[in-house]
Design a protein around this motif. Sequence first.
Motif, PDB file in Angstrom:
ATOM      1  N   THR A  56     -14.638  41.375 -14.298  1.00  0.00           N
ATOM      2  CA  THR A  56     -13.856  40.986 -15.473  1.00  0.00           C
ATOM      3  C   THR A  56     -14.136  41.927 -16.642  1.00  0.00           C
ATOM      4  O   THR A  56     -13.330  42.047 -17.556  1.00  0.00           O
ATOM      5  N   HIS A  57     -15.320  42.587 -16.616  1.00  0.00           N
ATOM      6  CA  HIS A  57     -15.682  43.585 -17.633  1.00  0.00           C
ATOM      7  C   HIS A  57     -17.001  44.219 -17.237  1.00  0.00           C
ATOM      8  O   HIS A  57     -17.609  43.830 -16.243  1.00  0.00           O
ATOM      9  N   VAL A  58     -17.448  45.185 -18.051  1.00  0.00           N
ATOM     10  CA  VAL A  58     -18.777  45.762 -17.859  1.00  0.00           C
ATOM     11  C   VAL A  58     -19.773  44.811 -18.529  1.00  0.00           C
ATOM     12  O   VAL A  58     -19.758  44.636 -19.737  1.00  0.00           O
ATOM     13  N   GLY A 112     -11.422  41.952 -26.380  1.00  0.00           N
ATOM     14  CA  GLY A 112     -11.939  41.283 -27.579  1.00  0.00           C
ATOM     15  C   GLY A 112     -13.433  41.034 -27.447  1.00  0.00           C
ATOM     16  O   GLY A 112     -14.202  41.326 -28.360  1.00  0.00           O
ATOM     17  N   HIS A 113     -13.857  40.499 -26.300  1.00  0.00           N
ATOM     18  CA  HIS A 113     -15.307  40.433 -26.012  1.00  0.00           C
ATOM     19  C   HIS A 113     -15.792  41.860 -25.761  1.00  0.00           C
ATOM     20  O   HIS A 113     -16.779  42.301 -26.323  1.00  0.00           O
ATOM     21  N   THR A 114     -15.083  42.593 -24.919  1.00  0.00           N
ATOM     22  CA  THR A 114     -15.214  44.054 -24.813  1.00  0.00           C
ATOM     23  C   THR A 114     -13.791  44.613 -24.807  1.00  0.00           C
ATOM     24  O   THR A 114     -12.829  43.863 -24.641  1.00  0.00           O
ATOM     25  N   GLY A 129     -13.852  35.480 -17.073  1.00  0.00           N
ATOM     26  CA  GLY A 129     -15.014  36.283 -17.441  1.00  0.00           C
ATOM     27  C   GLY A 129     -15.657  35.729 -18.702  1.00  0.00           C
ATOM     28  O   GLY A 129     -15.854  34.519 -18.828  1.00  0.00           O
ATOM     29  N   ASP A 130     -15.919  36.621 -19.669  1.00  0.00           N
ATOM     30  CA  ASP A 130     -16.534  36.171 -20.923  1.00  0.00           C
ATOM     31  C   ASP A 130     -15.518  36.080 -22.052  1.00  0.00           C
ATOM     32  O   ASP A 130     -15.891  35.865 -23.207  1.00  0.00           O
ATOM     33  N   ALA A 131     -14.235  36.286 -21.757  1.00  0.00           N
ATOM     34  CA  ALA A 131     -13.233  36.165 -22.817  1.00  0.00           C
ATOM     35  C   ALA A 131     -13.198  34.716 -23.298  1.00  0.00           C
ATOM     36  O   ALA A 131     -13.453  34.418 -24.461  1.00  0.00           O
TER      37      ALA A 131
HETATM   38 FE   LIG Z   1     -20.069  39.890 -21.149  1.00  0.00          FE
END
Ligand SMILES: [Fe+2]
Length: 234
Positions: A56-58, A112-114, A129-131
């Motif tokens: 979902t992201h790094v 936005g989170h990354t 993910g962390d969004a």
């Molecule tokens: Fe994260």
Amino acid sequence: MIFKQFFEPESSTYTYLLGCEETRQAVMIDTVGSEVDKYVAALQQHGLTLVFTLETHVHADHVTAAATLRERLGSKSVVHRDAGAQCGDVLVTDGVHLQVGTLDIEVRYTPGHTNGCVSYLVGDRIFTGDALLIDGCGRTDFQQGNAGQLYDSIHAKIFSLPEDTLIYPGHDYHGRTVSTVGHEKRENKRLGGQTSRAEFINIMANLKLAYPKQIDVALPANQACGQVVIKQSA
Ligand SMILES: [Fe+2]
């Protein structure tokens, strides 16, 4: 669909296994390096072949298993093209669909989170993910985070889905495993109800969070899909 949720307690990370019952092809979302043997056992148990590891992201808080799984099982790593992970085999962007057997996986760009965050929509569920977390969201003070952008992403790409869409987050620190779009729209402490964009930006600017413990190790490792570079000491 074959579906399994894994939990890694050190970083409170959720990892997901999704498999096609007909072709026995599978994907995993947000794997954790220390848990590879559990993933391999689950794949074997269900007779599944791992096609993709989806990020979902790094991540800043754990090291992905993408490189190890690629080496052991031949799976390909999928990340957003702006995630800064040049090790990715498949670089995706908003609106891309990945077809894995009968699974249709829609990529929704949710920065936005990354700046390289995506959510994956699969049928009646979205992996955020962390969004968007349950009653919360990812922090916006590292990795090109941007609170206004996160607000826009969540409203446009997640809250626009039907209210009964299931939300499976990247983490939970209180044992909750799943939520819904309707619940988060109403109850999310940072974004729910009538919270305006300006109010949200103000909330995010005043969280006073500690520096992430694993970030200095996890970021460079994850930019290499989890291949940890061992430095020679002099
Ligand atoms: Fe994260």
